[in-house]
Write a protein that holds these residues in place. Structure first.
Motif, PDB file in Angstrom:
ATOM      1  N   LEU A  58       0.829  -1.207   0.000  1.00  0.00           N
ATOM      2  CA  LEU A  58       0.000   0.000   0.000  1.00  0.00           C
ATOM      3  C   LEU A  58       0.862   1.256   0.000  1.00  0.00           C
ATOM      4  CD1 LEU A  58      -2.763  -1.019   2.568  1.00  0.00           C
ATOM      5  CD2 LEU A  58      -3.023  -0.769   0.082  1.00  0.00           C
ATOM      6  N   TRP A  59       1.908   1.250   0.827  1.00  0.00           N
ATOM      7  CA  TRP A  59       2.780   2.415   0.956  1.00  0.00           C
ATOM      8  C   TRP A  59       3.470   2.717  -0.368  1.00  0.00           C
ATOM      9  CZ3 TRP A  59       7.661   4.316   0.622  1.00  0.00           C
ATOM     10  CH2 TRP A  59       7.969   5.436   1.386  1.00  0.00           C
ATOM     11  N   SER A  60       3.986   1.686  -1.042  1.00  0.00           N
ATOM     12  CA  SER A  60       4.721   1.913  -2.283  1.00  0.00           C
ATOM     13  C   SER A  60       3.804   2.308  -3.438  1.00  0.00           C
ATOM     14  CB  SER A  60       5.547   0.681  -2.659  1.00  0.00           C
ATOM     15  OG  SER A  60       4.708  -0.413  -2.957  1.00  0.00           O
ATOM     16  N   ARG A  61       2.540   1.926  -3.381  1.00  0.00           N
ATOM     17  CA  ARG A  61       1.592   2.245  -4.456  1.00  0.00           C
ATOM     18  C   ARG A  61       0.826   3.553  -4.199  1.00  0.00           C
ATOM     19  NH1 ARG A  61       3.585  -1.561  -7.259  1.00  0.00           N
ATOM     20  NH2 ARG A  61       2.778  -3.661  -7.262  1.00  0.00           N
ATOM     21  N   ALA A  62       0.952   4.112  -3.003  1.00  0.00           N
ATOM     22  CA  ALA A  62       0.130   5.257  -2.616  1.00  0.00           C
ATOM     23  C   ALA A  62       0.545   6.561  -3.277  1.00  0.00           C
ATOM     24  CB  ALA A  62       0.144   5.421  -1.095  1.00  0.00           C
ATOM     25  N   GLY A  63       1.820   6.682  -3.687  1.00  0.00           N
ATOM     26  CA  GLY A  63       2.280   7.924  -4.303  1.00  0.00           C
ATOM     27  C   GLY A  63       2.110   9.102  -3.361  1.00  0.00           C
ATOM     28  N   GLY A  64       1.352  10.101  -3.772  1.00  0.00           N
ATOM     29  CA  GLY A  64       1.139  11.296  -2.970  1.00  0.00           C
ATOM     30  C   GLY A  64       0.178  11.110  -1.809  1.00  0.00           C
ATOM     31  N   ASN A  65      -0.473   9.969  -1.726  1.00  0.00           N
ATOM     32  CA  ASN A  65      -1.461   9.718  -0.670  1.00  0.00           C
ATOM     33  C   ASN A  65      -0.901   8.854   0.449  1.00  0.00           C
ATOM     34  OD1 ASN A  65      -3.485  11.133  -2.064  1.00  0.00           O
ATOM     35  ND2 ASN A  65      -3.883   9.342  -3.326  1.00  0.00           N
ATOM     36  N   ARG A  66       0.388   8.914   0.706  1.00  0.00           N
ATOM     37  CA  ARG A  66       1.005   8.070   1.731  1.00  0.00           C
ATOM     38  C   ARG A  66       0.465   8.364   3.127  1.00  0.00           C
ATOM     39  NH1 ARG A  66       6.547   8.090  -1.143  1.00  0.00           N
ATOM     40  NH2 ARG A  66       6.259   6.240  -2.411  1.00  0.00           N
ATOM     41  N   GLU A  67       0.067   9.592   3.368  1.00  0.00           N
ATOM     42  CA  GLU A  67      -0.458   9.948   4.694  1.00  0.00           C
ATOM     43  C   GLU A  67      -1.706   9.138   5.011  1.00  0.00           C
ATOM     44  OE1 GLU A  67       0.086  12.427   2.301  1.00  0.00           O
ATOM     45  OE2 GLU A  67       2.082  12.876   3.054  1.00  0.00           O
ATOM     46  N   ILE A  68      -2.542   8.901   3.998  1.00  0.00           N
ATOM     47  CA  ILE A  68      -3.764   8.109   4.196  1.00  0.00           C
ATOM     48  C   ILE A  68      -3.410   6.680   4.572  1.00  0.00           C
ATOM     49  CG2 ILE A  68      -5.805   7.167   3.043  1.00  0.00           C
ATOM     50  CD1 ILE A  68      -5.798   9.766   1.337  1.00  0.00           C
ATOM     51  N   VAL A  69      -2.461   6.086   3.849  1.00  0.00           N
ATOM     52  CA  VAL A  69      -2.032   4.716   4.130  1.00  0.00           C
ATOM     53  C   VAL A  69      -1.399   4.641   5.509  1.00  0.00           C
ATOM     54  CG1 VAL A  69      -0.459   2.863   3.453  1.00  0.00           C
ATOM     55  CG2 VAL A  69      -1.725   4.121   1.711  1.00  0.00           C
ATOM     56  N   GLU A  70      -0.511   5.582   5.800  1.00  0.00           N
ATOM     57  CA  GLU A  70       0.157   5.581   7.093  1.00  0.00           C
ATOM     58  C   GLU A  70      -0.855   5.701   8.220  1.00  0.00           C
ATOM     59  OE1 GLU A  70       3.213   8.556   7.031  1.00  0.00           O
ATOM     60  OE2 GLU A  70       4.429   7.409   5.622  1.00  0.00           O
ATOM     61  N   GLY A  71      -1.843   6.567   8.054  1.00  0.00           N
ATOM     62  CA  GLY A  71      -2.859   6.729   9.089  1.00  0.00           C
ATOM     63  C   GLY A  71      -3.695   5.478   9.277  1.00  0.00           C
ATOM     64  N   ALA A  72      -4.040   4.824   8.175  1.00  0.00           N
ATOM     65  CA  ALA A  72      -4.893   3.638   8.252  1.00  0.00           C
ATOM     66  C   ALA A  72      -4.176   2.454   8.874  1.00  0.00           C
ATOM     67  CB  ALA A  72      -5.382   3.270   6.847  1.00  0.00           C
ATOM     68  N   MET A  73      -2.910   2.293   8.584  1.00  0.00           N
ATOM     69  CA  MET A  73      -2.197   1.090   9.020  1.00  0.00           C
ATOM     70  C   MET A  73      -1.392   1.272  10.300  1.00  0.00           C
ATOM     71  SD  MET A  73      -3.007  -1.298   6.937  1.00  0.00           S
ATOM     72  CE  MET A  73      -1.762  -2.551   7.148  1.00  0.00           C
ATOM     73  N   THR A  74      -1.058   2.499  10.656  1.00  0.00           N
ATOM     74  CA  THR A  74      -0.187   2.736  11.798  1.00  0.00           C
ATOM     75  C   THR A  74      -0.763   2.158  13.090  1.00  0.00           C
ATOM     76  OG1 THR A  74       0.798   4.660  10.773  1.00  0.00           O
ATOM     77  CG2 THR A  74       0.974   4.522  13.157  1.00  0.00           C
TER      78      THR A  74
END
Length: 140
Positions: A58-74
């Motif tokens: 998810l992190w590598s595919r998120a591009g500019g939306n990494r904050e969303i992935v980080e928030g969801a998975m953290t």
């Protein structure tokens, strides 16, 4: 705490494996507890590895939306006591996969088990041409 709960749940099952007609000896009880502990750590390691792989993808595919992935998975990573490492300075946790140059670009984070200190999933870096330093995931 999660590991202890898992072990406690597995001990009765392991004790049932001891013959029901006999009173279990201390050696049989120790063996059953040991088996329960090893099974729980093995299960935790497998789950942690899968979670790290999902987060890295998810992190590598998120591009500019990494904050969303980080928030969801953290929260999930924190609950399992896994650390997402995005700083390439910790080079023993990363593999350089390709490229030439002096700058390192982060392709995917590394994941470390906070309980054991072991790397669950190595991160990936790519060498790129550019000024010396670390480029944290921006496309060159």
């Amino acid at each position: 705490m999660t590991v202890i709960k898992g072990v406690a749940a597995r001990v009765p099952e392991a004790l049932e494996a001891v013959e029901a007609d006999e009173v279990p000896s201390s050696g049989a009880v120790s063996a059953a507890v040991r088996r329960a502990v090893l099974d729980e750590f093995r299960t935790r390691a497998q789950f942690a590895g899968h979670l790290a792989e999902i987060d890295a993808l998810l992190w590598s595919r998120a591009g500019g939306n990494r904050e969303i992935v980080e928030g969801a998975m953290t929260a999930h990573l924190r609950e399992l006591r896994l650390v997402r490492v995005t700083e390439p300075e910790e080079s023993d946790r990363f593999v350089v996969t390709e490229g030439k140059g002096d700058t390192l670009e982060l392709l995917s984070p590394a994941y470390v088990d906070e309980l054991t200190g072991k790397v669950i999933l190595a991160g990936q870096l790519r060498r790129v041409a550019g000024p010396s330093g670390v480029n944290m995931g921006e496309e060159a």
